[in-house]
Design a protein around this motif. Structure first.
Motif, PDB file in Angstrom:
ATOM      1  N   UNK A 133      62.669   1.904  27.914  1.00 64.36           N
ATOM      2  CA  UNK A 133      62.892   0.799  26.980  1.00 64.36           C
ATOM      3  C   UNK A 133      64.380   0.549  26.749  1.00 64.36           C
ATOM      4  N   UNK A 134      64.741  -0.724  26.632  1.00 60.16           N
ATOM      5  CA  UNK A 134      66.132  -1.130  26.425  1.00 60.16           C
ATOM      6  C   UNK A 134      66.178  -2.164  25.301  1.00 60.16           C
ATOM      7  N   UNK A 135      67.017  -1.906  24.306  1.00 69.01           N
ATOM      8  CA  UNK A 135      67.290  -2.913  23.286  1.00 69.01           C
ATOM      9  C   UNK A 135      68.676  -3.481  23.589  1.00 69.01           C
ATOM     10  N   UNK A 136      68.689  -4.770  23.905  1.00 72.34           N
ATOM     11  CA  UNK A 136      69.893  -5.447  24.365  1.00 72.34           C
ATOM     12  C   UNK A 136      70.314  -6.420  23.257  1.00 72.34           C
ATOM     13  N   UNK A 137      71.469  -6.122  22.623  1.00 73.74           N
ATOM     14  CA  UNK A 137      71.943  -6.938  21.505  1.00 73.74           C
ATOM     15  C   UNK A 137      73.326  -7.503  21.810  1.00 73.74           C
ATOM     16  N   UNK A 138      73.735  -8.496  21.029  1.00 74.77           N
ATOM     17  CA  UNK A 138      75.086  -9.038  21.172  1.00 74.77           C
ATOM     18  C   UNK A 138      75.212 -10.374  20.490  1.00 74.77           C
ATOM     19  N   UNK A 139      76.360 -11.007  20.730  1.00 73.25           N
ATOM     20  CA  UNK A 139      76.629 -12.323  20.156  1.00 73.25           C
ATOM     21  C   UNK A 139      77.016 -13.287  21.270  1.00 73.25           C
ATOM     22  N   UNK A 140      76.753 -14.552  21.046  1.00 72.47           N
ATOM     23  CA  UNK A 140      77.282 -15.614  21.902  1.00 72.47           C
ATOM     24  C   UNK A 140      78.337 -16.349  21.090  1.00 72.47           C
TER      25      UNK A 140
END
Ligand code: MBD
Ligand code: FE
Length: 282
Positions: A133-140
């Motif tokens: 499992x991968x939780x991929x977060x961030x901002x644009x």
């Protein structure tokens, strides 16, 4: 070369890419200026003539090439072959005039029209979807650092066996594909799994050429993304995984150091990573 997976019988994944290409609008938009056509095609042919002379290409080799070209078309593998072996140079030219997050090639397995998902989002997947499992977060954000609310991340990826939905008949439509929308702060959070490396199908003409040349058929594991926002230039990119196999020898030559993720182990068998995207004005 060692392989980490059984050779997939690609049964149609390459040729489905031809159908997807025909259904898309990707084939419209080039001009028809005769001077441009002549310049490009003349140089292309001159390059081929140079190879024939330099390598003293024989009649049997010329006829074998013709036979192979026929098979690529009949097998529907032109999108696969061209995206693996040529697209990286076209992207390099496009990148000359692009700011913000690095882009890379689109590849043959994009499918428009996926489910639109508010953040936090879980990519559509089977109940028993395998993979870390991968939780991929961030901002644009824009190139001035302002967050872009309601930006769209159109994400697609292979599963834990390296197969893409829409191109592998055993996978449900839309599996591990989704259009994730950022919140008011430009933030996204995507729950998915880490993909496996991708192997060019070994049973088609592209794979046969790779075998005949004694090359390897692998792309390192990657996530595909189209990141867009109104008034901004869309970024086509891919994100790779630090330490991943084939990262230094991608058959499609589409890796860039800026595009390598280093997910942190969360101690419970899951991983998480943060990555920010920057879009320039259109
Ligand atoms: C892929 O998954 C891909 O990303 C590219 C560029 C070519 C072939 C298969
Ligand atoms: Fe891919």
């Amino acid at each position: 070369m060692t392989t980490t997976q059984e050779s997939p019988t690609a049964a149609g994944s390459g040729s489905s890419a031809t159908e997807a290409f025909r259904a898309s609008t990707l084939h419209s938009g080039a001009g028809t200026d005769p001077a441009r056509v002549s310049a490009i095609v003349s140089k292309l042919l001159a390059g081929i003539h140079d190879v024939v002379r330099d390598e003293s290409v024989t009649y049997p080799e010329f006829q074998a090439a013709k036979q192979w070209l026929i098979e690529v078309g009949e097998g529907g593998e032109w999108p696969l072959f061209l995206d693996v072996f040529v697209e990286h140079a076209v992207e390099e030219v496009a990148a000359r005039t692009q700011d913000g997050t690095k882009g890379t090639i689109l590849g043959p397995y994009y499918l428009p029209g996926q489910a639109r998902l508010a953040t936090p989002a879980t990519l559509p997947q089977r109940p028993d979807e395998k993979g870390v499992p991968l939780v991929f977060t961030g901002h644009v954000r824009d190139t001035d650092g302002r967050p872009l609310a309601h930006a769209e991340l159109d994400v697609w990826q292979a599963d834990e066996q390296g197969y893409y939905s829409g191109f592998a008949p055993h996978l449900p439509d839309g599996n591990l594909r989704g259009l994730v929308v950022t919140d008011a702060e430009g933030r996204f959070e995507i729950h998915t799994i880490q993909p496996a490396p991708y192997q060019v199908p070994t049973d088609g003409p592209t794979g046969k050429l790779i075998t005949a040349a004694d090359w390897h058929p692998w792309r390192p594991a990657h996530l595909h993304l189209l990141v867009s926002a109104p008034g901004h230039r869309t970024i086509t990119t891919q994100l790779y995984f630090k330490g991943g196999q084939w990262l230094d020898s991608d058959v499609a030559d589409a890796t860039k150091p800026e595009l390598v993720l280093n997910p942190a182990d969360q101690g419970d068998g899951t991983t998480a990573v943060d990555y920010d995207f920057v879009l320039e004005p259109a």
